[in-house]
Design a protein around this motif. Structure first.
Motif, mmCIF file in Angstrom:
data_model
loop_
_atom_site.group_PDB
_atom_site.id
_atom_site.type_symbol
_atom_site.label_atom_id
_atom_site.label_comp_id
_atom_site.label_asym_id
_atom_site.label_seq_id
_atom_site.Cartn_x
_atom_site.Cartn_y
_atom_site.Cartn_z
ATOM 1 N N ILE A 40 0.800 -1.216 -0.025
ATOM 2 C CA ILE A 40 0.070 0.175 -0.045
ATOM 3 C C ILE A 40 1.040 1.299 -0.081
ATOM 4 O O ILE A 40 0.397 2.317 0.089
ATOM 5 C CB ILE A 40 -0.887 0.026 1.181
ATOM 6 C CG1 ILE A 40 -0.157 0.111 2.540
ATOM 7 C CG2 ILE A 40 -1.971 -1.152 1.250
ATOM 8 C CD1 ILE A 40 -1.109 0.399 3.700
ATOM 9 N N GLN A 74 -2.761 8.359 4.556
ATOM 10 C CA GLN A 74 -2.005 7.155 5.069
ATOM 11 C C GLN A 74 -2.941 6.186 5.922
ATOM 12 O O GLN A 74 -2.762 5.225 5.856
ATOM 13 C CB GLN A 74 -0.782 7.568 5.844
ATOM 14 C CG GLN A 74 0.518 8.072 4.928
ATOM 15 C CD GLN A 74 1.651 8.774 5.648
ATOM 16 O OE1 GLN A 74 1.473 9.107 6.910
ATOM 17 N NE2 GLN A 74 2.722 8.496 5.331
ATOM 18 N N GLN A 130 -6.048 5.987 5.362
ATOM 19 C CA GLN A 130 -7.077 5.232 4.668
ATOM 20 C C GLN A 130 -6.166 4.139 3.936
ATOM 21 O O GLN A 130 -6.936 2.979 3.791
ATOM 22 C CB GLN A 130 -7.499 6.289 3.594
ATOM 23 C CG GLN A 130 -8.890 5.602 2.847
ATOM 24 C CD GLN A 130 -10.005 5.374 3.689
ATOM 25 O OE1 GLN A 130 -9.820 4.500 4.640
ATOM 26 N NE2 GLN A 130 -10.946 6.351 3.817
ATOM 27 N N ARG A 131 -5.071 4.105 3.685
ATOM 28 C CA ARG A 131 -4.142 3.255 3.163
ATOM 29 C C ARG A 131 -3.912 2.004 4.205
ATOM 30 O O ARG A 131 -3.949 0.826 3.977
ATOM 31 C CB ARG A 131 -2.749 3.470 2.670
ATOM 32 C CG ARG A 131 -2.840 4.417 1.398
ATOM 33 C CD ARG A 131 -1.349 4.975 1.365
ATOM 34 N NE ARG A 131 -1.454 5.952 -0.137
ATOM 35 C CZ ARG A 131 -0.879 5.490 -1.001
ATOM 36 N NH1 ARG A 131 -0.538 4.498 -1.098
ATOM 37 N NH2 ARG A 131 -0.845 6.567 -2.052
ATOM 38 N N ILE A 133 -7.132 0.118 4.327
ATOM 39 C CA ILE A 133 -7.371 -0.725 3.285
ATOM 40 C C ILE A 133 -6.460 -2.128 3.417
ATOM 41 O O ILE A 133 -7.139 -3.053 3.133
ATOM 42 C CB ILE A 133 -6.878 -0.029 1.740
ATOM 43 C CG1 ILE A 133 -7.858 1.025 1.699
ATOM 44 C CG2 ILE A 133 -6.630 -0.963 0.671
ATOM 45 C CD1 ILE A 133 -7.411 1.984 0.358
ATOM 46 N N THR A 170 -13.165 8.337 -0.074
ATOM 47 C CA THR A 170 -11.938 9.413 -0.310
ATOM 48 C C THR A 170 -13.016 10.636 -0.115
ATOM 49 O O THR A 170 -12.274 11.842 -0.113
ATOM 50 C CB THR A 170 -11.670 9.235 -1.811
ATOM 51 O OG1 THR A 170 -12.832 9.291 -2.680
ATOM 52 C CG2 THR A 170 -10.977 8.081 -2.179
ATOM 53 N N GLN A 201 -4.472 9.534 -5.003
ATOM 54 C CA GLN A 201 -3.493 8.499 -4.763
ATOM 55 C C GLN A 201 -4.308 7.302 -4.308
ATOM 56 O O GLN A 201 -3.880 6.247 -4.670
ATOM 57 C CB GLN A 201 -2.458 9.120 -3.746
ATOM 58 C CG GLN A 201 -1.329 10.118 -4.159
ATOM 59 C CD GLN A 201 -0.916 10.742 -3.027
ATOM 60 O OE1 GLN A 201 -0.807 10.213 -1.846
ATOM 61 N NE2 GLN A 201 -0.399 12.063 -3.057
ATOM 62 N N VAL A 202 -5.262 7.202 -3.426
ATOM 63 C CA VAL A 202 -5.921 6.327 -2.985
ATOM 64 C C VAL A 202 -6.697 5.699 -3.929
ATOM 65 O O VAL A 202 -6.766 4.220 -4.050
ATOM 66 C CB VAL A 202 -6.915 6.851 -1.770
ATOM 67 C CG1 VAL A 202 -7.784 5.611 -1.504
ATOM 68 C CG2 VAL A 202 -6.017 7.057 -0.619
ATOM 69 N N LEU A 253 -4.340 3.503 -5.974
ATOM 70 C CA LEU A 253 -3.936 2.247 -5.258
ATOM 71 C C LEU A 253 -5.138 1.261 -5.061
ATOM 72 O O LEU A 253 -4.831 0.035 -5.411
ATOM 73 C CB LEU A 253 -3.780 2.623 -3.778
ATOM 74 C CG LEU A 253 -3.657 1.538 -2.673
ATOM 75 C CD1 LEU A 253 -2.375 0.687 -3.121
ATOM 76 C CD2 LEU A 253 -3.706 2.052 -1.317
#
Length: 528
Positions: A408, A426, A428-429, A432, A449, A459-460, A463
Motif C-alpha cells: 500500500i 496514510q 486510509q491506506r 485498506i 475518499t 493517490q488512494v 491504489l
C-alpha cells in the motif's frame, strides 16, 4: 480586510529554528467579495481562519507577526473581551462538520436564540421570531417544527443550513466558510453553494471560502488564494487562476480530479454477489408509550456484481446506500435473497457466515474513526489474523503485515507507529491494508475518499485500481462523488428513497441518464 501574517511555532531550544505555520500571508478583501482559500491539509488554511477569529491557542499568540486590519482596526493583540464582542457578531464562521459544532441535547431554535442574545439585547420572544425567520431564510423545510428538533433529527444538509443561520444571526461583515460542503451529497452541495452566493448578494458580506476542492471555486469565488506549506504561492481572479495557473502547485491541484475509466472485466466472468428483491424495514416509536411505526429503508432492490467488477452505488443521503451495505454484511434484518459465490449467505454466527465474512471486507469513510488509537497499526492490521487463523505464528503474522504495508506504499518500520502519527491519506491506506489482510474477494468501499484532499484522493483511487487488477478484487463503491464513480465503476446503481431509480453502464448513466432524478444528480455534479 487586509492581513499580513507570519506565525512560527516556538523552538525547542536556542539552536532549533522555529517552524513557520504561516509565512508572510497577505491578502485583501472587499465587502460583497468571495475569496477562496485553497490548498491541501497542512497548507495553513484553517490556521489562517483561526487567526482571523482570534482562536489561536494562547501559547502561539506571541509568535504571530504582522497585522490583520479589519474595518481600520488591527486585530493582532486584541484583548479577549474585544474579541468576544467581534467574534460571532461581525466575523462569523461555518465549520466543516455541523454535527460536532451543534449542541446535541439542545433544540435547534434555542441554539440560534442563544447566538442572537449573546450579542444583542433582545427578549426571548423577539429572538425566537428572528431565529424562525433565519431558518426560513436558509430554506429549511417546515421551519416551525425544526425549531423544536434536535441536531440528530436533521439531515446533513439541514444541519449545515442551521449552522449558516447561526452564523448569519448577527449580520456579520465577514463570513468564514471552512470546508462547508465536504461531506455532503452533490445535490445538497450545489444547494449550499447557491444559498451562500444568494446570502452574500443579499447582505453584502464578504465571504472567505476555505476548501481543498478547486472545482468548487469555479462556482462561487471572485478571487482565489492558493496556499502551500503556510505560504501563498498564487492568488488572483478566479477565472484567471483556474484557466491559466502560473504556479506548478496550482496546476498540480487542478490535475488531481479523478479521470479516465475502468478497464472492462473479461466476458464470461461469474457472478460473485447477487441480491434479489431486498427489502429492509425499520420500526421505531417516538416515545415510550407511543405506537411503533414502520419505515421502509430499502424496497425491492436487485443487483448482480461479477468477479472483478466495480458497482457504483449513488444517491442522496437517506437513499439507502449504507443500508444496502449493512444488509449485505448481515448487520440488519431484511427480506429477500442474498447470494455470494453462488451460495445463499448464511445466518450470523454460523460456520458458513464466518467464511462469508472472511471474503467480504469494508473500508469506511473516516479512517481515523475506524482505527484503534490504542493499537499500533501492525497490531491493528494483524488482529483479524489472530481471530481467524490462530495457527499462524507471531512471525508469520508480522511478515503478512509487512508485505501489506509495502503493497500500500508504506514501510515495514511503520507497523510500530500509532494512527495519530499518520496523515489522513496514510490512515486510509492502513484501513485498506486491514481489509486486505484476509485475502477477500470483495471490498465494500463506503465513501473511501470523501474526506481526503484531492491529491490524496487521487493517490488512494490509484491504489484501489492497482489492488483490484493485481488481486481480481470486486468492489461495491458507495459514494456521492460522481467523478469517482465515473473513473472507478463498470456499472452504476442509482437509489432514491430506498428504491432503484436507474441502473446501467457507467458511461451511459453519466452521458445519457434516462430518469429525471439521475439527470439532477449529474447536473448538480457538473454545477460544482
Amino acid at each position: 480586510m487586509c492581513s499580513s501574517l507570519t506565525l512560527r511555532l516556538p523552538s525547542n531550544g536556542p539552536d532549533t529554528a522555529a517552524k513557520a505555520i504561516l509565512n508572510e500571508v497577505s491578502f485583501t478583501m472587499e465587502r460583497g467579495e468571495t475569496l477562496a482559500v485553497v490548498g491541501e491539509s497542512g497548507s495553513g488554511k484553517s490556521t489562517l481562519g483561526l487567526c482571523l477569529l482570534g482562536l489561536l491557542p494562547k501559547g502561539l499568540v506571541p509568535f504571530v507577526d504582522g497585522e490583520i486590519i479589519f474595518d481600520r482596526t488591527n486585530l493582532i493583540g486584541l484583548d479577549e473581551p474585544s474579541w468576544r464582542r467581534l467574534r460571532g457578531a461581525r466575523i462569523s464562521i461555518i465549520f466543516q462538520e455541523p454535527m460536532t459544532s451543534l449542541n446535541p441535547v439542545m433544540p435547534i431554535g434555542k441554539q440560534i436564540v442563544e447566538a442572537i442574545r449573546v450579542h444583542r439585547l433582545m427578549s426571548k420572544a423577539a429572538a425566537w421570531d428572528e431565529a424562525l425567520a433565519l431558518l426560513k431564510r436558509v430554506r429549511i423545510p417546515d421551519p416551525e417544527a425544526k425549531m423544536y428538533a434536535y441536531p440528530g433529527q436533521l439531515s446533513g444538509g439541514q444541519r449545515q443550513r442551521v449552522m449558516i443561520a447561526m452564523a448569519l444571526s448577527n449580520s456579520p461583515d465577514l463570513l468564514i466558510a471552512d470546508e462547508p460542503t465536504t461531506a455532503l451529497d452533490v445535490t445538497i452541495q450545489a444547494e449550499i453553494i447557491t444559498l451562500l452566493k444568494q446570502l452574500r448578494n443579499d447582505t453584502g458580506m464578504a465571504l472567505l471560502f476555505v476548501t481543498h476542492d478547486l472545482t468548487l471555486v469555479r462556482s462561487i469565488a471572485d478571487r482565489v488564494l492558493v496556499m502551500q506549506n503556510g505560504a501563498v504561492v498564487e492568488q488572483g481572479p478566479a477565472n484567471e487562476v483556474m484557466q491559466t495557473p502560473k504556479h506548478d502547485y496550482t496546476r498540480y491541484l487542478l490535475a488531481c480530479r479523478p479521470s479516465g475509466s475502468k478497464q472492462p472485466i473479461p466476458s464470461g466472468s461469474p457472478e460473485l454477489l447477487g441480491v434479489k428483491n431486498l427489502t429492509v424495514n425499520y420500526t421505531r416509536s417516538s416515545s415510550l408509550f407511543s405506537k411503533r411505526s414502520k419505515t421502509t429503508a430499502l424496497e425491492g432492490v436487485n443487483l448482480s456484481v461479477k468477479a472483478g467488477q466495480t458497482l457504483g452505488i449513488v444517491g442522496e443521503s437517506g437513499s439507502g446506500k449504507s443500508t444496502l451495505a449493512r444488509a449485505i454484511l448481515q448487520l440488519v434484518s431484511y427480506d429477500g435473497q442474498i447470494r455470494f459465490a453462488g451460495q445463499p449467505v448464511c445466518k450470523v454466527a454460523s460456520p458458513g457466515f464466518i467464511a462469508f465474512r472472511k471474503q467480504v471486507q469494508v473500508v469506511f469513510q473516516d479512517p481515523y474513526g475506524a482505527l484503534s488509537p490504542r493499537m499500533t497499526i501492525g497490531e491493528f492490521i494483524a488482529e483479524p489474523l489472530r481471530a481467524h487463523f490462530p495457527e499462524l505464528s507471531q512471525n508469520e503474522r508480522r511478515h503478512r503485515v509487512a508485505e501489506l504495508l509495502e503493497e500500500i506504499g508504506l514501510g515495514r518500520a511503520d507497523m510500530h507507529r500509532y494512527p495519530h502519527s499518520f496523515s489522513g491519506g496514510q490512515r486510509q491506506r492502513i484501513a485498506i491494508a486491514r481489509a486486505l489482510v484476509m485475502n477477500p474477494q470483495m471490498l465494500i468501499l463506503d465513501e473511501p475518499t470523501s474526506a481526503l484532499d484531492v491529491s490524496v484522493q487521487l493517490q488512494v483511487l490509484k491504489l484501489l485500481r492497482r489492488l483490484q487488477e493485481q488481486h481480481n478484487l470486486t468492489y461495491l463503491l458507495i459514494t456521492h462523488d460522481l467523478a469517482v464513480v465515473s473513473a472507478m465503476a463498470d456499472e452504476v446503481l442509482v437509489l432514491k428513497d430506498g428504491r432503484e431509480v436507474e441502473r446501467g453502464a457507467t458511461r451511459q448513466i453519466m452521458d445519457d441518464p434516462q430518469q429525471e432524478y439521475t439527470r439532477r444528480l449529474v447536473s448538480a455534479a457538473m454545477a460544482v
